[in-house]
Design an enzyme around this catalytic site. Structure first.
Site, PDB file in Angstrom:
ATOM      1  N   CYS A  22       0.883  -1.289   0.076  1.00 37.07           N
ATOM      2  CA  CYS A  22      -0.027  -0.213   0.049  1.00 37.07           C
ATOM      3  C   CYS A  22       1.012   1.242  -0.001  1.00 37.07           C
ATOM      4  O   CYS A  22       1.789   1.440   0.961  1.00 37.07           O
ATOM      5  CB  CYS A  22      -0.931  -0.017   1.296  1.00 37.07           C
ATOM      6  SG  CYS A  22      -1.766   1.632   1.654  1.00 37.07           S
ATOM      7  N   ASP A  81      -1.034  16.595  -1.852  1.00 37.44           N
ATOM      8  CA  ASP A  81      -1.480  15.569  -2.987  1.00 37.44           C
ATOM      9  C   ASP A  81      -0.568  15.846  -4.139  1.00 37.44           C
ATOM     10  O   ASP A  81      -0.099  17.089  -4.336  1.00 37.44           O
ATOM     11  CB  ASP A  81      -2.842  15.908  -3.361  1.00 37.44           C
ATOM     12  CG  ASP A  81      -3.335  14.707  -4.379  1.00 37.44           C
ATOM     13  OD1 ASP A  81      -4.324  14.114  -3.959  1.00 37.44           O
ATOM     14  OD2 ASP A  81      -2.818  14.727  -5.358  1.00 37.44           O
ATOM     15  N   HIS A  92      -3.946   0.927   8.356  1.00 33.50           N
ATOM     16  CA  HIS A  92      -4.594   0.732   7.002  1.00 33.50           C
ATOM     17  C   HIS A  92      -5.858   0.367   7.216  1.00 33.50           C
ATOM     18  O   HIS A  92      -6.149  -0.982   7.782  1.00 33.50           O
ATOM     19  CB  HIS A  92      -3.494  -0.499   6.451  1.00 33.50           C
ATOM     20  CG  HIS A  92      -3.966  -0.835   4.822  1.00 33.50           C
ATOM     21  ND1 HIS A  92      -3.558   0.039   3.723  1.00 33.50           N
ATOM     22  CD2 HIS A  92      -5.202  -1.669   4.299  1.00 33.50           C
ATOM     23  CE1 HIS A  92      -4.327  -0.585   2.661  1.00 33.50           C
ATOM     24  NE2 HIS A  92      -5.211  -1.564   3.261  1.00 33.50           N
ATOM     25  N   GLY A 115     -14.516   6.513  -7.853  1.00 33.85           N
ATOM     26  CA  GLY A 115     -13.244   7.213  -8.268  1.00 33.85           C
ATOM     27  C   GLY A 115     -11.982   6.945  -7.385  1.00 33.85           C
ATOM     28  O   GLY A 115     -11.039   7.902  -7.417  1.00 33.85           O
ATOM     29  N   HIS A 147      -8.484   7.759   2.876  1.00 35.93           N
ATOM     30  CA  HIS A 147      -8.100   9.176   2.804  1.00 35.93           C
ATOM     31  C   HIS A 147      -9.168  10.133   2.849  1.00 35.93           C
ATOM     32  O   HIS A 147     -10.166   9.878   1.889  1.00 35.93           O
ATOM     33  CB  HIS A 147      -7.047   9.400   2.190  1.00 35.93           C
ATOM     34  CG  HIS A 147      -7.375   9.070   0.591  1.00 35.93           C
ATOM     35  ND1 HIS A 147      -7.435   7.549   0.150  1.00 35.93           N
ATOM     36  CD2 HIS A 147      -7.557   9.856  -0.442  1.00 35.93           C
ATOM     37  CE1 HIS A 147      -7.754   7.699  -1.116  1.00 35.93           C
ATOM     38  NE2 HIS A 147      -7.745   8.926  -1.557  1.00 35.93           N
ATOM     39  N   HIS A 182      -9.522  13.909   1.282  1.00 35.22           N
ATOM     40  CA  HIS A 182      -8.907  14.882   0.563  1.00 35.22           C
ATOM     41  C   HIS A 182      -9.587  16.297   0.985  1.00 35.22           C
ATOM     42  O   HIS A 182     -10.659  16.609   1.249  1.00 35.22           O
ATOM     43  CB  HIS A 182      -9.679  15.020  -0.984  1.00 35.22           C
ATOM     44  CG  HIS A 182      -9.134  13.938  -1.986  1.00 35.22           C
ATOM     45  ND1 HIS A 182      -8.191  14.099  -2.945  1.00 35.22           N
ATOM     46  CD2 HIS A 182      -9.709  12.592  -1.895  1.00 35.22           C
ATOM     47  CE1 HIS A 182      -7.954  12.946  -3.338  1.00 35.22           C
ATOM     48  NE2 HIS A 182      -8.965  12.018  -2.879  1.00 35.22           N
TER      49      HIS A 182
HETATM   50  P1  AMP Z   1      -8.428   8.777  -4.589  1.00 36.02           P
HETATM   51  O1  AMP Z   1      -8.805   9.014  -6.084  1.00 36.02           O
HETATM   52  O2  AMP Z   1      -9.337   9.492  -3.828  1.00 36.02           O
HETATM   53  O3  AMP Z   1      -8.132   7.378  -4.362  1.00 36.02           O
HETATM   54  O4  AMP Z   1      -7.014   9.778  -4.704  1.00 36.02           O
HETATM   55  C1  AMP Z   1      -5.853   9.447  -4.438  1.00 36.02           C
HETATM   56  C2  AMP Z   1      -4.880  10.520  -4.464  1.00 36.02           C
HETATM   57  O5  AMP Z   1      -3.859  10.259  -3.997  1.00 36.02           O
HETATM   58  C3  AMP Z   1      -4.743  11.200  -5.880  1.00 36.02           C
HETATM   59  O6  AMP Z   1      -5.397  12.261  -5.857  1.00 36.02           O
HETATM   60  C4  AMP Z   1      -3.198  11.343  -6.269  1.00 36.02           C
HETATM   61  O7  AMP Z   1      -2.931  12.538  -6.636  1.00 36.02           O
HETATM   62  C5  AMP Z   1      -2.532  11.105  -4.872  1.00 36.02           C
HETATM   63  N1  AMP Z   1      -1.412  10.549  -4.702  1.00 36.02           N
HETATM   64  C6  AMP Z   1      -1.157   9.126  -5.278  1.00 36.02           C
HETATM   65  N2  AMP Z   1       0.138   9.154  -4.895  1.00 36.02           N
HETATM   66  C7  AMP Z   1       0.726  10.048  -4.241  1.00 36.02           C
HETATM   67  C8  AMP Z   1       1.737  10.402  -3.685  1.00 36.02           C
HETATM   68  N3  AMP Z   1       2.958   9.486  -3.685  1.00 36.02           N
HETATM   69  N4  AMP Z   1       2.055  11.513  -2.731  1.00 36.02           N
HETATM   70  C9  AMP Z   1       1.032  12.307  -2.937  1.00 36.02           C
HETATM   71  N5  AMP Z   1      -0.158  12.056  -3.425  1.00 36.02           N
HETATM   72  C10 AMP Z   1      -0.411  11.038  -4.074  1.00 36.02           C
HETATM   73 ZN    ZN Z   2      -2.380   1.373   3.598  1.00 36.34          ZN
END
Ligand code: AMP
Ligand code: ZN
Length: 128
Positions: A9, A35, A51, A107, A114, A116
Site C-alpha cells: 500500500c 497531494d 491501514h 473514483g 483518505h 481530500h
Molecule cells: P483517490 O482517487 O481518492 O484514491 O485519490 C488518490 C490521490 O492520491 C490522488 O489525488 C493522487 O494524486 C494522490 N497520490 C497518489 N500517489 C501520491 C503520492 N505518492 N504522494 C501524494 N499524493 C499521491
Molecule cells: Zn495502507
C-alpha cells in the site's frame, strides 16, 4: 480492484516514511501530506496510519478514528490558510471541500482510506 495490503500500500509506505511526501501534519494516529497532483492551491490528503481500505470497510470500532480524522479537517484548513472565517458582519470567507472517494464508481485510486482537503482562493484549475 487489486488486492491491497499493508505490504503493497503506497499510503502505508508514506505513513512509515518508506516513500517521501510533503508532510503538513503528523501525530500518533494520522498523517496529512500534499497531494502529488493538486486540484487547488491547497490539496492535502489526511490518512490514518492504520491501514483501512475504504470508508465502506470501516467498522463500529473505527468511529473514534473517523471522528478524529474529521476533526482534523477544519484545524488543518485554518493552518493551511483556507479555513472558514466568519466576519463580524456575519459574512463568510474561505472554506474548502472535503472528499472521500470510495470504490471504482467513487473514483478511488488508492485503497487506503483518505480524506481530500481541497481549498484556497478560486479559480481552481482542477475540479473534483
Ligand atoms: P483517490 O482517487 O481518492 O484514491 O485519490 C488518490 C490521490 O492520491 C490522488 O489525488 C493522487 O494524486 C494522490 N497520490 C497518489 N500517489 C501520491 C503520492 N505518492 N504522494 C501524494 N499524493 C499521491
Ligand atoms: Zn495502507
Amino acid at each position: 480492484m487489486n488486492e491491497v495490503s499493508v505490504d503493497n500500500c503506497i499510503f502505508c509506505k508514506i505513513a512509515s516514511k518508506q516513500i517521501p511526501s510533503s508532510v503538513v501534519y503528523e501525530d500518533e494516529e494520522f498523517l496529512a501530506f500534499k497531494d502529488i497532483h493538486p486540484a487547488a492551491p491547497v490539496h492535502v490528503l489526511i490518512i490514518p496510519k492504520l491501514h483501512i481500505d475504504t470508508l465502506s470497510t470501516t467498522q463500529v470500532e473505527h468511529i473514534p478514528l473517523l471522528g478524529k480524522m474529521l476533526e482534523l479537517v477544519p484545524k488543518l484548513a485554518h493552518e493551511l490558510g483556507c479555513g472558514l472565517v466568519r466576519h463580524s458582519d456575519g459574512s463568510l470567507t474561505g472554506g474548502y471541500k472535503t472528499l472521500i472517494n470510495t470504490g471504482p464508481d467513487g473514483g478511488q485510486e488508492v485503497y487506503h482510506l483518505h480524506i481530500h482537503l481541497i481549498g484556497g482562493p478560486k479559480p481552481w484549475h482542477g475540479q473534483r
